[in-house]
Design an enzyme around this catalytic site. Structure first.
Site, PDB file in Angstrom:
ATOM      1  N   SER A 190      -0.494  -3.075  -0.341  1.00  0.00           N
ATOM      2  CA  SER A 190      -0.981  -2.265  -1.462  1.00  0.00           C
ATOM      3  C   SER A 190      -0.019  -1.141  -1.835  1.00  0.00           C
ATOM      4  CB  SER A 190      -2.368  -1.706  -1.146  1.00  0.00           C
ATOM      5  OG  SER A 190      -2.357  -0.975   0.066  1.00  0.00           O
ATOM      6  N   LYS A 244       6.454 -12.602   2.891  1.00  0.00           N
ATOM      7  CA  LYS A 244       6.426 -13.902   3.573  1.00  0.00           C
ATOM      8  C   LYS A 244       5.394 -14.860   2.985  1.00  0.00           C
ATOM      9  CE  LYS A 244       8.104 -12.280   8.076  1.00  0.00           C
ATOM     10  NZ  LYS A 244       7.830 -12.186   9.533  1.00  0.00           N
ATOM     11  N   GLY A 259       2.513  11.460   2.182  1.00  0.00           N
ATOM     12  CA  GLY A 259       1.614  12.448   1.611  1.00  0.00           C
ATOM     13  C   GLY A 259       0.319  11.809   1.142  1.00  0.00           C
ATOM     14  N   ALA A 295      -2.820   3.963  -2.771  1.00  0.00           N
ATOM     15  CA  ALA A 295      -2.181   3.008  -3.679  1.00  0.00           C
ATOM     16  C   ALA A 295      -3.054   2.720  -4.894  1.00  0.00           C
ATOM     17  CB  ALA A 295      -1.892   1.713  -2.926  1.00  0.00           C
ATOM     18  N   LYS A 353      -2.544  11.642  11.397  1.00  0.00           N
ATOM     19  CA  LYS A 353      -3.783  11.849  10.635  1.00  0.00           C
ATOM     20  C   LYS A 353      -4.643  10.592  10.629  1.00  0.00           C
ATOM     21  CE  LYS A 353      -2.162   9.416   7.063  1.00  0.00           C
ATOM     22  NZ  LYS A 353      -2.750   8.205   6.450  1.00  0.00           N
ATOM     23  N   ASP A 391      -2.316  14.919   3.484  1.00  0.00           N
ATOM     24  CA  ASP A 391      -2.569  13.529   3.867  1.00  0.00           C
ATOM     25  C   ASP A 391      -3.841  13.422   4.711  1.00  0.00           C
ATOM     26  OD1 ASP A 391      -1.981  10.864   3.772  1.00  0.00           O
ATOM     27  OD2 ASP A 391      -0.138  10.973   4.929  1.00  0.00           O
ATOM     28  N   SER A 416      -9.403   4.650   2.224  1.00  0.00           N
ATOM     29  CA  SER A 416      -8.673   4.676   3.493  1.00  0.00           C
ATOM     30  C   SER A 416      -9.186   3.603   4.443  1.00  0.00           C
ATOM     31  CB  SER A 416      -8.822   6.053   4.149  1.00  0.00           C
ATOM     32  OG  SER A 416      -8.426   6.002   5.509  1.00  0.00           O
ATOM     33  N   VAL A 445      -4.442  -4.502   7.905  1.00  0.00           N
ATOM     34  CA  VAL A 445      -3.854  -3.719   8.992  1.00  0.00           C
ATOM     35  C   VAL A 445      -4.429  -2.302   8.967  1.00  0.00           C
ATOM     36  CG1 VAL A 445      -1.727  -2.711   9.889  1.00  0.00           C
ATOM     37  CG2 VAL A 445      -1.711  -5.044   8.979  1.00  0.00           C
ATOM     38  N   GLU A 493      -3.498   1.003  10.686  1.00  0.00           N
ATOM     39  CA  GLU A 493      -2.448   1.621  11.503  1.00  0.00           C
ATOM     40  C   GLU A 493      -3.015   2.536  12.584  1.00  0.00           C
ATOM     41  OE1 GLU A 493       0.684   1.046  11.683  1.00  0.00           O
ATOM     42  OE2 GLU A 493       1.697   0.949   9.742  1.00  0.00           O
TER      43      GLU A 493
END
EC number: 1.1.1.94
Length: 332
Positions: A11, A32, A137, A141, A192, A245, A255, A280, A282
């Site tokens: 994104s 990919k 920051g 997206a 964060k 952020d 988020s 994903v 993170e």
């Protein structure tokens, strides 16, 4: 006009590719997934990540890594942290000249505890490394791609790279500040995500604004403690790459980290929540890295410790919260 290769078709990479194209740059994306590449080339969309967004028709995509590498001298690394090292090594094998690397990954490597710029530096030969920077920051997206006002920070050890990032991306809806604290900006973006998962848990359990505010405030204290120990400027965490952020990630359903936490707060296991999300997150990997890194550095991070227990030791959320609230009395 510059030529820029975007590695990764998630994104944020897609949204930033759109920014670059609208700023007049020639953009080639690499991924990919053949279906994603075909969809972007044919329909100028990336429905897997940005459902309804119509992208600039000048953006092209390829699955050919060599074609992507040879296309430009500026690389935007829009990949998950865990993919950065492998893809960087593959890129290095195809290079014959120096390139500038800009990354937007927000994580810390599990085994080495290295920041993303360090991972790239490890993987790219010195004769091919023309500088490494980060763009970070408060920047969902989903908002960037529809041109909602967004402000971020560009940072590098080389001020020329920071200014290049600023020049490439800045326009009338994306404002870019430069910041010379690469360590702080990278750590702020990564750490964060831990607090965002915890914030989602608080919301999922139905708790109020008091708990949310306390969590973000004490979370920022944890981030600052570890950051300062690792060489960051504490003031960075009061800027866009820190509290900026943190706020956006801890308060928005855009988020992934917050969304995961919300599902945990509602009683789902991490495995169940991730299966539903299919993306994903993170913060899970970062929690594991930072839990061990904080122990290694002797830095107290109680929220991180509590979340680690929930994610990796199957401790019930309610028990972890009780443990946090019943800690010994302390001065702020």
């Amino acid at each position: 006009m510059r030529k820029i290769t975007v590695f990764g078709m998630g994104s944020f990479g897609t949204a930033l590719a759109n920014v670059l194209a609208q700023n007049g740059h020639d953009v080639l994306m690499w991924g990919k997934n053949v279906e994603n590449v075909d969809e972007l080339n044919t329909h100028h969309m990336n429905k897997n990540y940005l459902k309804d967004a119509k992208l600039d028709s000048s953006i092209k995509a390829t699955v050919d890594l060599n074609k992507a590498v040879q296309f430009s001298d500026i690389y935007l690394m829009a990949l998950p942290t865990k993919a950065i090292r492998e893809v960087s090594k593959d890129i290095d094998q195809l290079l014959t000249s120096k390139k500038t690397f800009i990354h937007v990954a927000k994580g810390i490597e599990n085994d080495t505890f290295k920041r993303v710029s360090e991972m790239i530096e490890d993987s790219i030969s010195s004769e091919h490394n023309g500088g490494i920077g980060v763009l970070s920051g408060p920047s969902h997206a989903e908002e960037v791609v529809i041109k909602q006002p967004t402000t971020v920070a560009a940072s590098s050890k080389d001020n020329n790279v920071s200014k290049l990032i600023q020049d490439l991306f800045m326009n009338d809806y994306l404002r870019v500040y430069t910041n010379n604290d690469l360590v702080g900006v990278e750590l702020g973006g990564a750490l964060k995500n831990i607090i965002a998962i915890a914030s989602g848990i608080v919301a999922g359990m139905g708790w109020g604004d008091n708990a949310k505010a306390a969590l973000m405030t004490r979370g920022l204290a944890e981030i600052s403690r570890l950051g300062e120990k690792l060489g960051a400027d504490p003031m960075t965490f009061l800027g866009l790459g820190g509290i900026g952020d943190l706020i956006v990630t801890c308060t928005s359903t855009h988020s992934r980290n917050y969304t995961l936490g919300f599902k945990l707060g509602q009683g789902k296991t991490a495995e169940e929540a991730l299966k539903e999300m299919k993306m994903v997150v993170e913060g899970i990997y970062t929690t594991k890295s930072v839990y061990h890194l904080a122990q290694q550095e002797g830095v107290e991070m109680p929220i991180t410790n509590a979340l680690y227990e929930v994610l990796f030791e199957d401790v019930p959320v309610s028990k972890s919260v009780r443990t946090l609230m019943e800690r010994d009395k302390k001065a702020e």
